[in-house]
Design an enzyme around this catalytic site. Sequence first.
Site, mmCIF file in Angstrom:
data_model
loop_
_atom_site.group_PDB
_atom_site.id
_atom_site.type_symbol
_atom_site.label_atom_id
_atom_site.label_comp_id
_atom_site.label_asym_id
_atom_site.label_seq_id
_atom_site.Cartn_x
_atom_site.Cartn_y
_atom_site.Cartn_z
ATOM 1 N N GLY A 1 35.071 15.814 103.488
ATOM 2 C CA GLY A 1 34.082 15.844 104.559
ATOM 3 C C GLY A 1 32.944 16.802 104.215
ATOM 4 C CG HIS B 1 41.828 15.085 108.774
ATOM 5 N ND1 HIS B 1 42.166 15.879 109.837
ATOM 6 C CD2 HIS B 1 41.589 15.930 107.738
ATOM 7 C CE1 HIS B 1 42.126 17.151 109.472
ATOM 8 N NE2 HIS B 1 41.772 17.213 108.206
ATOM 9 C CG HIS C 1 40.287 16.444 113.075
ATOM 10 N ND1 HIS C 1 39.269 15.839 112.370
ATOM 11 C CD2 HIS C 1 40.462 17.671 112.502
ATOM 12 C CE1 HIS C 1 38.831 16.658 111.441
ATOM 13 N NE2 HIS C 1 39.542 17.783 111.475
ATOM 14 C CG MET D 1 44.844 22.335 104.276
ATOM 15 S SD MET D 1 44.722 24.113 104.108
ATOM 16 C CE MET D 1 43.647 24.512 105.458
ATOM 17 C CG MET E 1 35.874 15.870 115.481
ATOM 18 S SD MET E 1 36.921 14.445 115.656
ATOM 19 C CE MET E 1 36.146 13.704 117.078
ATOM 20 C CE1 TYR F 1 48.357 20.286 115.802
ATOM 21 C CE2 TYR F 1 45.991 20.496 116.087
ATOM 22 C CZ TYR F 1 47.264 20.451 116.614
ATOM 23 O OH TYR F 1 47.442 20.581 117.968
ATOM 24 C CG ASP G 1 35.343 22.352 105.138
ATOM 25 O OD1 ASP G 1 35.147 23.385 105.785
ATOM 26 O OD2 ASP G 1 36.231 21.538 105.445
ATOM 27 C CD GLN H 1 37.287 22.139 100.856
ATOM 28 O OE1 GLN H 1 38.039 23.077 101.027
ATOM 29 N NE2 GLN H 1 37.434 21.015 101.525
HETATM 30 O O1 PAF Z 1 39.603 20.977 103.362
HETATM 31 C C1 PAF Z 1 40.829 21.172 103.373
HETATM 32 O O2 PAF Z 1 41.556 20.716 104.269
HETATM 33 C C2 PAF Z 1 41.464 21.981 102.254
HETATM 34 O O3 PAF Z 1 40.638 23.007 101.839
HETATM 35 C C3 PAF Z 1 41.930 21.124 101.070
HETATM 36 C C4 PAF Z 1 40.751 20.441 100.393
HETATM 37 C C5 PAF Z 1 42.920 20.069 101.539
HETATM 38 C C6 PAF Z 1 42.621 22.005 100.024
HETATM 39 O O4 PAF Z 1 43.721 22.652 100.564
#
Ligand code: PAF
Length: 300
Positions: A166, A56, A53, A49, A203, A51, A169, A172
């Site tokens: 990552g 990512h 760091h 999403m 992070m 921004y 989460d 997720q």
């Molecule tokens: O983890 C994230 O940044 C978001 O949940 C993702 C996987 C990009 C979905 O919008």
Amino acid sequence: MAHAPTDSDYIVITPDPPLKPAPAILTTPTAMRRWRAAHPGPLGLVPTMGYLHEGHIDLVHRARRENMHVVVSIFVNPTQFGPNEDFEKYPRDEVRDLNLLRDAEVDAVYLPSAAEMYPRGFQTYVSVEDVTQPLEGASRPGHFRGVTTVVLKLFNATGPDRAYFGKKDAQQLRVIQRMTRDLDLGVEIVPCEIVREPDGLAMSSRNVYLTPAQRAAAPVLKQALEHARNLWNSGVRDAETLRRAVRSQIEGEPLAEIEYISLAEDATLRELDGPAAGAALLSLVVRFGHTRLLDNVELR
Ligand code: PAF
């Protein structure tokens, strides 16, 4: 009067190291799919999403090592935010992100608008069942439906062989693994280790919301998880003992407000009572002011 240029009018500079080419920027699913069709061969997707760091960029480096092509998506997905959450003020800095991605040698950035992703009349969502119910699913109703829907759309547009997520989460990650298996998406989901600041704070783009005092207090999460990991390594398996050990350490920090501390079966995220028989996930959400911080440790 201007003269016709000759060789002596030019200085040829060969930058060392050579300048990195800017990634292609695709803003619609159609343009993204066309780019993919023109670039056959293994492709790694890093969904974000923005921004960005170091966490990512770590995913991007891994994708770079393992694939011929690397695509990063940047899309702040409105359907995964609840009505009182931080969608409007979620931090954004596209120019900085694109510079970081050029330096990381990404081939393409998928940067769709909300209108492209959710055209007028949009009404199709993906729902994963049991594993979305506890933890973040209970705290943020509808969140995972938004995540799975957008991730499937990102997969459809970019056609990845592998996608990088990552472990911070943790739920997720498990939800996306479940969806990918259940819907035969044929994408390898690659879980990547949590990247931390030197003092242990995981992070996150949301760390910028912390005040200096909250930022100084936040490493208590990692310390508490580490304490639980030491107990686990010394043979402690009782779920409540492990949760209580984390709770009492975090309660010592006055700026921290615990939302939940969970010890769950690793694969299903079913909350454990009594002794853990196999691998477990110890995860937590703690608020510092309005900022929710997530962290976890896998216990194996
Ligand atoms: O983890 C994230 O940044 C978001 O949940 C993702 C996987 C990009 C979905 O919008």
